[in-house]
Design a protein around this motif. Structure first.
Motif, PDB file in Angstrom:
ATOM      1  N   ILE A 193       0.844  -1.204   0.000  1.00 10.50           N
ATOM      2  CA  ILE A 193       0.000   0.000   0.000  1.00 10.50           C
ATOM      3  C   ILE A 193       0.881   1.257   0.000  1.00 10.50           C
ATOM      4  CG2 ILE A 193      -2.081   1.042   0.964  1.00 10.50           C
ATOM      5  CD1 ILE A 193      -2.414  -1.888   0.192  1.00 10.50           C
ATOM      6  N   TYR A 194       0.951   1.998   1.104  1.00 11.00           N
ATOM      7  CA  TYR A 194       1.676   3.267   1.123  1.00 11.00           C
ATOM      8  C   TYR A 194       3.034   3.162   1.824  1.00 11.00           C
ATOM      9  CZ  TYR A 194      -2.743   5.289  -0.374  1.00 11.00           C
ATOM     10  OH  TYR A 194      -3.884   5.586  -1.083  1.00 11.00           O
ATOM     11  N   PHE A 195       3.586   1.972   1.896  1.00 10.49           N
ATOM     12  CA  PHE A 195       4.869   1.819   2.590  1.00 10.49           C
ATOM     13  C   PHE A 195       5.984   2.578   1.865  1.00 10.49           C
ATOM     14  CE2 PHE A 195       8.779  -0.813   3.359  1.00 10.49           C
ATOM     15  CZ  PHE A 195       8.971  -0.416   4.670  1.00 10.49           C
ATOM     16  N   THR A 196       6.049   2.442   0.545  1.00  9.37           N
ATOM     17  CA  THR A 196       7.086   3.160  -0.212  1.00  9.37           C
ATOM     18  C   THR A 196       6.872   4.664  -0.112  1.00  9.37           C
ATOM     19  OG1 THR A 196       7.105   1.296  -1.755  1.00  9.37           O
ATOM     20  CG2 THR A 196       8.303   3.260  -2.409  1.00  9.37           C
ATOM     21  N   LYS A 197       5.618   5.084  -0.125  1.00 11.26           N
ATOM     22  CA  LYS A 197       5.318   6.509   0.068  1.00 11.26           C
ATOM     23  C   LYS A 197       5.839   6.984   1.424  1.00 11.26           C
ATOM     24  CE  LYS A 197       3.288   9.016  -1.922  1.00 11.26           C
ATOM     25  NZ  LYS A 197       3.778  10.100  -2.826  1.00 11.26           N
ATOM     26  N   TYR A 198       5.605   6.195   2.453  1.00 14.52           N
ATOM     27  CA  TYR A 198       6.085   6.545   3.793  1.00 14.52           C
ATOM     28  C   TYR A 198       7.601   6.654   3.811  1.00 14.52           C
ATOM     29  CZ  TYR A 198       7.671   5.732   8.558  1.00 14.52           C
ATOM     30  OH  TYR A 198       8.340   5.821   9.749  1.00 14.52           O
ATOM     31  N   THR A 242      15.804 -10.533  -0.859  1.00 12.42           N
ATOM     32  CA  THR A 242      14.465 -10.424  -1.443  1.00 12.42           C
ATOM     33  C   THR A 242      13.841  -9.076  -1.095  1.00 12.42           C
ATOM     34  OG1 THR A 242      14.104 -12.818  -1.262  1.00 12.42           O
ATOM     35  CG2 THR A 242      12.160 -11.427  -1.540  1.00 12.42           C
ATOM     36  N   ILE A 243      13.395  -8.357  -2.111  1.00 12.21           N
ATOM     37  CA  ILE A 243      12.652  -7.109  -1.923  1.00 12.21           C
ATOM     38  C   ILE A 243      11.337  -7.231  -2.675  1.00 12.21           C
ATOM     39  CG2 ILE A 243      12.548  -4.626  -2.380  1.00 12.21           C
ATOM     40  CD1 ILE A 243      15.562  -4.505  -2.136  1.00 12.21           C
ATOM     41  N   GLU A 244      10.225  -6.963  -1.974  1.00 12.63           N
ATOM     42  CA  GLU A 244       8.909  -6.934  -2.593  1.00 12.63           C
ATOM     43  C   GLU A 244       8.219  -5.632  -2.189  1.00 12.63           C
ATOM     44  OE1 GLU A 244       6.603 -10.403  -1.726  1.00 12.63           O
ATOM     45  OE2 GLU A 244       8.310 -11.771  -1.967  1.00 12.63           O
ATOM     46  N   LEU A 245       7.966  -4.774  -3.162  1.00  9.44           N
ATOM     47  CA  LEU A 245       7.287  -3.507  -2.896  1.00  9.44           C
ATOM     48  C   LEU A 245       6.074  -3.406  -3.808  1.00  9.44           C
ATOM     49  CD1 LEU A 245      10.324  -1.060  -2.562  1.00  9.44           C
ATOM     50  CD2 LEU A 245       8.958  -2.063  -0.725  1.00  9.44           C
ATOM     51  N   TYR A 246       4.918  -3.187  -3.198  1.00  7.93           N
ATOM     52  CA  TYR A 246       3.665  -3.170  -3.931  1.00  7.93           C
ATOM     53  C   TYR A 246       3.026  -1.789  -3.880  1.00  7.93           C
ATOM     54  CZ  TYR A 246       4.295  -8.221  -3.636  1.00  7.93           C
ATOM     55  OH  TYR A 246       4.826  -9.493  -3.721  1.00  7.93           O
ATOM     56  N   GLN A 247       2.339  -1.424  -4.961  1.00  4.07           N
ATOM     57  CA  GLN A 247       1.685  -0.122  -5.111  1.00  4.07           C
ATOM     58  C   GLN A 247       2.701   1.031  -5.062  1.00  4.07           C
ATOM     59  OE1 GLN A 247       0.003  -2.282  -2.488  1.00  4.07           O
ATOM     60  NE2 GLN A 247      -0.944  -3.175  -4.286  1.00  4.07           N
ATOM     61  N   VAL A 248       3.772   0.890  -5.809  1.00  2.00           N
ATOM     62  CA  VAL A 248       4.764   1.961  -5.928  1.00  2.00           C
ATOM     63  C   VAL A 248       4.298   2.942  -7.002  1.00  2.00           C
ATOM     64  CG1 VAL A 248       7.150   2.523  -6.528  1.00  2.00           C
ATOM     65  CG2 VAL A 248       6.647   0.427  -5.253  1.00  2.00           C
ATOM     66  N   SER A 249       4.266   4.221  -6.669  1.00  2.00           N
ATOM     67  CA  SER A 249       3.870   5.237  -7.634  1.00  2.00           C
ATOM     68  C   SER A 249       5.100   5.674  -8.427  1.00  2.00           C
ATOM     69  CB  SER A 249       3.246   6.446  -6.928  1.00  2.00           C
ATOM     70  OG  SER A 249       3.017   7.488  -7.860  1.00  2.00           O
ATOM     71  N   ASN A 260      10.125  10.752  -5.724  1.00  2.00           N
ATOM     72  CA  ASN A 260      10.652  10.367  -4.420  1.00  2.00           C
ATOM     73  C   ASN A 260      10.465   8.873  -4.152  1.00  2.00           C
ATOM     74  OD1 ASN A 260      11.454  13.005  -3.731  1.00  2.00           O
ATOM     75  ND2 ASN A 260       9.384  13.507  -3.042  1.00  2.00           N
ATOM     76  N   GLU A 261       9.355   8.309  -4.609  1.00  2.00           N
ATOM     77  CA  GLU A 261       9.149   6.875  -4.432  1.00  2.00           C
ATOM     78  C   GLU A 261      10.108   6.070  -5.309  1.00  2.00           C
ATOM     79  OE1 GLU A 261       5.352   5.027  -3.978  1.00  2.00           O
ATOM     80  OE2 GLU A 261       4.344   6.967  -3.705  1.00  2.00           O
ATOM     81  N   VAL A 262      10.341   6.555  -6.522  1.00  2.00           N
ATOM     82  CA  VAL A 262      11.297   5.878  -7.407  1.00  2.00           C
ATOM     83  C   VAL A 262      12.693   5.922  -6.798  1.00  2.00           C
ATOM     84  CG1 VAL A 262      12.302   5.813  -9.711  1.00  2.00           C
ATOM     85  CG2 VAL A 262       9.898   6.447  -9.419  1.00  2.00           C
ATOM     86  N   LEU A 263      13.018   7.046  -6.156  1.00  2.00           N
ATOM     87  CA  LEU A 263      14.320   7.162  -5.489  1.00  2.00           C
ATOM     88  C   LEU A 263      14.468   6.133  -4.376  1.00  2.00           C
ATOM     89  CD1 LEU A 263      15.097  10.989  -5.169  1.00  2.00           C
ATOM     90  CD2 LEU A 263      16.559   9.233  -6.198  1.00  2.00           C
ATOM     91  N   VAL A 264      13.404   5.911  -3.607  1.00  2.00           N
ATOM     92  CA  VAL A 264      13.439   4.895  -2.553  1.00  2.00           C
ATOM     93  C   VAL A 264      13.753   3.534  -3.149  1.00  2.00           C
ATOM     94  CG1 VAL A 264      12.008   3.583  -0.943  1.00  2.00           C
ATOM     95  CG2 VAL A 264      11.945   6.072  -0.904  1.00  2.00           C
ATOM     96  N   LEU A 265      13.078   3.212  -4.233  1.00  2.00           N
ATOM     97  CA  LEU A 265      13.299   1.932  -4.904  1.00  2.00           C
ATOM     98  C   LEU A 265      14.743   1.807  -5.378  1.00  2.00           C
ATOM     99  CD1 LEU A 265      11.936  -0.647  -5.866  1.00  2.00           C
ATOM    100  CD2 LEU A 265      11.171   0.579  -7.905  1.00  2.00           C
ATOM    101  N   LEU A 266      15.267   2.848  -5.970  1.00  2.00           N
ATOM    102  CA  LEU A 266      16.654   2.827  -6.447  1.00  2.00           C
ATOM    103  C   LEU A 266      17.648   2.735  -5.295  1.00  2.00           C
ATOM    104  CD1 LEU A 266      16.447   5.480  -9.291  1.00  2.00           C
ATOM    105  CD2 LEU A 266      16.958   3.053  -9.569  1.00  2.00           C
ATOM    106  N   LYS A 322      10.454  -7.973  -6.600  1.00  2.00           N
ATOM    107  CA  LYS A 322       9.075  -7.887  -7.065  1.00  2.00           C
ATOM    108  C   LYS A 322       8.576  -6.463  -6.814  1.00  2.00           C
ATOM    109  CE  LYS A 322       7.917 -12.716  -6.046  1.00  2.00           C
ATOM    110  NZ  LYS A 322       7.007 -13.617  -5.292  1.00  2.00           N
ATOM    111  N   VAL A 323       8.024  -5.852  -7.850  1.00  2.00           N
ATOM    112  CA  VAL A 323       7.510  -4.491  -7.726  1.00  2.00           C
ATOM    113  C   VAL A 323       6.189  -4.405  -8.474  1.00  2.00           C
ATOM    114  CG1 VAL A 323       7.912  -2.045  -8.170  1.00  2.00           C
ATOM    115  CG2 VAL A 323       9.848  -3.540  -7.623  1.00  2.00           C
ATOM    116  N   SER A 324       5.180  -3.863  -7.811  1.00  2.00           N
ATOM    117  CA  SER A 324       3.934  -3.562  -8.519  1.00  2.00           C
ATOM    118  C   SER A 324       3.747  -2.057  -8.538  1.00  2.00           C
ATOM    119  CB  SER A 324       2.735  -4.245  -7.846  1.00  2.00           C
ATOM    120  OG  SER A 324       2.312  -3.528  -6.707  1.00  2.00           O
ATOM    121  N   ALA A 325       3.323  -1.568  -9.685  1.00  2.00           N
ATOM    122  CA  ALA A 325       3.099  -0.132  -9.825  1.00  2.00           C
ATOM    123  C   ALA A 325       1.722   0.225  -9.293  1.00  2.00           C
ATOM    124  CB  ALA A 325       3.214   0.277 -11.285  1.00  2.00           C
TER     125      ALA A 325
END
Length: 416
Positions: free
Chosen positions: A263-268, A287-294, A299-305, A318-321
């Motif tokens: 949900i909003y974990f990456t946003k947080y 293992t990294i799994e992030l779901y509902q990444v905007s 800023n969220e893309v930066l977290v992922l990177l 695993k990443v879901s947009a």
């Protein structure tokens, strides 16, 4: 011929108890009719698990409730010796005073594992529970939890699971810090909670709720984290500060092996001032799994990177947009992927799964980045959210044109 020997009855008591514990409590009690030797064999079982299947089914709720109460009370009255595990899973019993009596009995019998999964109601955990100092596992569902003032914690507790519990935030923090051996912690359905966790032996953490802020103060041994974060309407539901949440939340977990966020974990994690390189490298993270990444939110893309490039032994990603972009930002004057990210290498990354891909620029550039930095990559699975066949084909063609440093890398395109 002489009378055949009863080999099972002559087995050591410990083996008989092991056999009985593999049966339901109802079936274990039924063995009492086998012979006089078996009449009370079940009464020394140390693990007692109760649910609605212990009694005959009926459409009459009161009948089932009363039958279950009589059954459990009878078992406890006839039981002999210590009880190590007591589990009650039922939606029929919420506020029965019988539960208080059972817990009082258990508190005097060395209970080590206690699981109460009750239906929604107003069951208040009795004070005698806090005298069960030998507890190693505690699971509570749909209860009110209010420890007495003298309570300092469960010194032997290793596993704590609280689901939809009515409790003050400071009580949770005090409870966690009062369990120095805690290894597993799960908190779910908590609202507007600012949570600080100090648990030096914690290995597994699962959080699910409307957390406003989470601080991992002292959790150096964490190996697995799973967080589902919700909020009402906008990002201001989270605590705002200049401190980078990614560092604040994950800066003190050097042994992390698996990270899952919903949900909003990456946003947080994206809130706060990005420091550039992180002060930590996750050498154990596989293992990294992030779901509902905007992917529209830089800023969220930066977290992922940041996470990917600071995890040199990452194997599975695993990443879901986010299918609905709630926080569209103005286009930045620079390209994230024209920085120094292609100087990084992901030497262990083998599998990538991207879902709900709509083909926007940052999604495609992120896949291009992974293809260009992962020398042992084997499969990239892409599931598109596009309904237009031509747009989906254009995206597939563009992805297939991206250069790959791994000679074994293959694309798998799946229908959403």
């Amino acid at each position: 011929m002489g009378e055949s020997s009863d080999f099972i009855s002559d087995l050591p008591q410990s083996i008989i108890e092991n056999i009985l514990t593999r049966l339901s409590i109802r079936d274990a009690i039924r063995t009492s009719v086998l012979s006089s030797k078996w009449k009370y064999k079940w009464s020394t079982i140390t693990d007692l698990v109760f649910d609605e299947k212990c009694v005959a089914s009926s459409n009459d709720r009161n009948l089932v409730e009363n039958s279950l109460v009589r059954f459990i009370t009878g078992v406890l009255l006839l039981h002999q010796g210590p009880i190590h595990k007591f589990q009650l899973s039922t939606s029929f019993l919420q506020c029965r005073p019988d539960i208080d009596q059972w817990l009082l009995f258990l508190s005097r019998n060395g209970i080590k594992e206690l699981v109460l999964e009750l239906g929604e109601g107003e069951f208040r955990v009795p004070s005698c529970l806090f005298n069960c100092l030998k507890l190693t596992r505690l699971e509570l569902c749909h209860c009110e939890f209010d420890p007495p003032r003298y309570f300092k914690g469960f010194s032997s507790l290793k596993s704590l699971n609280l689901h939809q519990i009515l409790v003050a935030p400071e009580v949770i923090e005090s409870l966690i810090s009062g369990c120095p051996l805690l290894e597993f912690l799960s908190l779910s359905y908590f609202d507007s909670l600012v949570l600080s966790i100090s648990a030096p032996n914690l290995l597994h953490l699962y959080l699910d709720g409307e957390f406003k802020d989470i601080i991992l103060e002292n959790t150096p041994k964490l190996v697995a984290i799973s967080v589902s974060m919700y909020m009402h309407e906008d990002v201001t539901d989270f605590e705002q500060s200049s401190d980078y949440n990614l560092v604040k939340f994950l800066g003190g977990v050097p042994l992390l092996e698996k990270l899952v966020g919903f949900i909003y974990f990456t946003k947080y994690l994206s809130i706060g001032d990005d420091p550039g390189r992180l002060p930590i490298t996750y050498i154990h993270l596989k293992t990294i799994e992030l779901y509902q990444v905007s992917f529209e939110d830089t800023n969220e893309v930066l977290v992922l990177l940041r996470l990917v490039t600071h995890s040199p032994n990452l194997k599975d990603l695993k990443v879901s947009a986010s299918p609905i972009q709630l926080f569209p930002l103005e286009e930045e004057g620079f390209d994230l992927f024209e920085r120094d990210y292609f100087d990084y290498k992901l030497p262990r990354l083998e599998t990538v799964k991207m879902t709900d891909v709509s083909g926007i620029r940052n999604e495609l550039e992120f896949i291009r980045f992974l293809l260009g930095t992962s020398p042992v990559l084997e499969t990239v699975t892409v599931t598109s959210s596009l309904s237009d066949k031509d747009a989906k084909m254009d995206m597939v063609v563009e992805l297939l044109r991206f250069p790959r440093v791994s000679p074994r890398a293959q694309f798998l395109f799946l229908q959403d």
